[in-house]
Structures are given as C-alpha cells and as structure tokens.
Design a protein around this motif. Structure first.
Motif, PDB file in Angstrom:
ATOM      1  N   GLN A  75      29.064  25.208  17.987  1.00 35.95           N
ATOM      2  CA  GLN A  75      29.947  25.094  19.151  1.00 35.95           C
ATOM      3  C   GLN A  75      30.105  26.440  19.842  1.00 35.95           C
ATOM      4  OE1 GLN A  75      33.582  23.290  17.823  1.00 35.95           O
ATOM      5  NE2 GLN A  75      32.627  21.319  17.432  1.00 35.95           N
ATOM      6  N   GLN A  76      30.253  27.502  19.053  1.00 37.55           N
ATOM      7  CA  GLN A  76      30.369  28.846  19.629  1.00 37.55           C
ATOM      8  C   GLN A  76      29.092  29.225  20.364  1.00 37.55           C
ATOM      9  OE1 GLN A  76      31.266  31.116  16.115  1.00 37.55           O
ATOM     10  NE2 GLN A  76      33.480  30.900  16.369  1.00 37.55           N
ATOM     11  N   LEU A  77      27.948  28.880  19.798  1.00 34.54           N
ATOM     12  CA  LEU A  77      26.674  29.169  20.430  1.00 34.54           C
ATOM     13  C   LEU A  77      26.538  28.423  21.753  1.00 34.54           C
ATOM     14  CD1 LEU A  77      23.891  30.505  20.336  1.00 34.54           C
ATOM     15  CD2 LEU A  77      23.087  28.539  19.025  1.00 34.54           C
ATOM     16  N   ALA A  78      26.973  27.181  21.770  1.00 32.42           N
ATOM     17  CA  ALA A  78      26.911  26.392  22.997  1.00 32.42           C
ATOM     18  C   ALA A  78      27.779  27.016  24.085  1.00 32.42           C
ATOM     19  CB  ALA A  78      27.350  24.956  22.721  1.00 32.42           C
ATOM     20  N   VAL A  79      28.949  27.498  23.719  1.00 36.43           N
ATOM     21  CA  VAL A  79      29.837  28.148  24.687  1.00 36.43           C
ATOM     22  C   VAL A  79      29.189  29.424  25.220  1.00 36.43           C
ATOM     23  CG1 VAL A  79      32.049  29.340  24.936  1.00 36.43           C
ATOM     24  CG2 VAL A  79      31.959  27.155  23.761  1.00 36.43           C
ATOM     25  N   CYS A  80      28.591  30.197  24.335  1.00 37.67           N
ATOM     26  CA  CYS A  80      27.914  31.432  24.766  1.00 37.67           C
ATOM     27  C   CYS A  80      26.766  31.132  25.717  1.00 37.67           C
ATOM     28  CB  CYS A  80      27.389  32.194  23.556  1.00 37.67           C
ATOM     29  SG  CYS A  80      28.676  32.980  22.572  1.00 37.67           S
ATOM     30  N   ARG A  81      26.001  30.096  25.411  1.00 42.18           N
ATOM     31  CA  ARG A  81      24.879  29.731  26.285  1.00 42.18           C
ATOM     32  C   ARG A  81      25.371  29.303  27.661  1.00 42.18           C
ATOM     33  NH1 ARG A  81      20.649  26.502  22.362  1.00 42.18           N
ATOM     34  NH2 ARG A  81      19.910  28.350  21.284  1.00 42.18           N
ATOM     35  N   LEU A  82      26.467  28.540  27.702  1.00 45.16           N
ATOM     36  CA  LEU A  82      27.025  28.124  28.989  1.00 45.16           C
ATOM     37  C   LEU A  82      27.503  29.323  29.801  1.00 45.16           C
ATOM     38  CD1 LEU A  82      29.025  24.925  28.022  1.00 45.16           C
ATOM     39  CD2 LEU A  82      27.013  25.057  29.480  1.00 45.16           C
ATOM     40  N   LEU A  99      24.180  34.257  34.793  1.00 45.35           N
ATOM     41  CA  LEU A  99      22.861  34.402  35.413  1.00 45.35           C
ATOM     42  C   LEU A  99      22.834  33.745  36.788  1.00 45.35           C
ATOM     43  CD1 LEU A  99      20.490  33.807  32.374  1.00 45.35           C
ATOM     44  CD2 LEU A  99      20.831  35.941  33.633  1.00 45.35           C
ATOM     45  N   GLN A 100      23.448  32.587  36.898  1.00 50.60           N
ATOM     46  CA  GLN A 100      23.490  31.905  38.187  1.00 50.60           C
ATOM     47  C   GLN A 100      24.275  32.724  39.206  1.00 50.60           C
ATOM     48  OE1 GLN A 100      25.352  28.049  38.169  1.00 50.60           O
ATOM     49  NE2 GLN A 100      24.398  27.469  40.097  1.00 50.60           N
ATOM     50  N   ALA A 101      25.386  33.300  38.778  1.00 56.77           N
ATOM     51  CA  ALA A 101      26.187  34.128  39.679  1.00 56.77           C
ATOM     52  C   ALA A 101      25.389  35.358  40.122  1.00 56.77           C
ATOM     53  CB  ALA A 101      27.478  34.556  38.987  1.00 56.77           C
ATOM     54  N   MET A 102      24.644  35.956  39.206  1.00 60.38           N
ATOM     55  CA  MET A 102      23.831  37.122  39.557  1.00 60.38           C
ATOM     56  C   MET A 102      22.723  36.730  40.541  1.00 60.38           C
ATOM     57  SD  MET A 102      23.742  39.124  35.844  1.00 60.38           S
ATOM     58  CE  MET A 102      22.026  39.393  35.969  1.00 60.38           C
ATOM     59  N   ARG A 103      22.107  35.580  40.324  1.00 61.36           N
ATOM     60  CA  ARG A 103      21.059  35.117  41.238  1.00 61.36           C
ATOM     61  C   ARG A 103      21.624  34.860  42.624  1.00 61.36           C
ATOM     62  NH1 ARG A 103      19.113  31.282  36.802  1.00 61.36           N
ATOM     63  NH2 ARG A 103      17.611  32.556  35.670  1.00 61.36           N
TER      64      ARG A 103
END
Length: 65
Positions: free
Chosen positions: A38-45, A51-55
C-alpha cells in the motif's frame, strides 16, 4: 423509509473487514507485506503526479517562449 441497500452494503463491508482482520492476525508477515505494498502504491501515485506536473510546467514554459 429505510435504505436497505445502504444497510446491506455497510453490513457486507463490516463482514469483509472483520474477515480480513482475522486473516491478518493469523499471518503477521502478510499484514506487513500488505502495508508495504500500500505504501509503495501511494509512492508511485505521488511520483506519477509529480512527473505530470513537471511535464505540464515544461510544456507551459515552452509555449510561452
């Protein structure tokens, strides 16, 4: 007038939660694994959002120039 569908969903949710709690108590390693996934999923999100904001910022800066 009572909403029996909502009550049934709540009852089903409680039953599911209780059944999962019993399983987690029986296998603490599975609980830890689930928590880490669950923690990994949150980190990936969060990473995907950053990344989307940077793009978007990069595209916005390019169109201004």
């Amino acid at each position: 007038m009572l909403d029996t569908t909502n009550e049934k969903q709540t009852d089903d949710s409680l039953a599911y939660e209780n059944s999962q709690t019993e399983l987690k108590a029986a296998d603490p390693l599975a609980t830890i694994k689930d928590m880490r996934l669950q923690q990994l999923a949150v980190c990936r999100l969060k990473t995907a959002e950053e990344l989307q904001a940077m793009r978007l910022a990069s595209v916005s800066a390019e169109t201004k120039t």
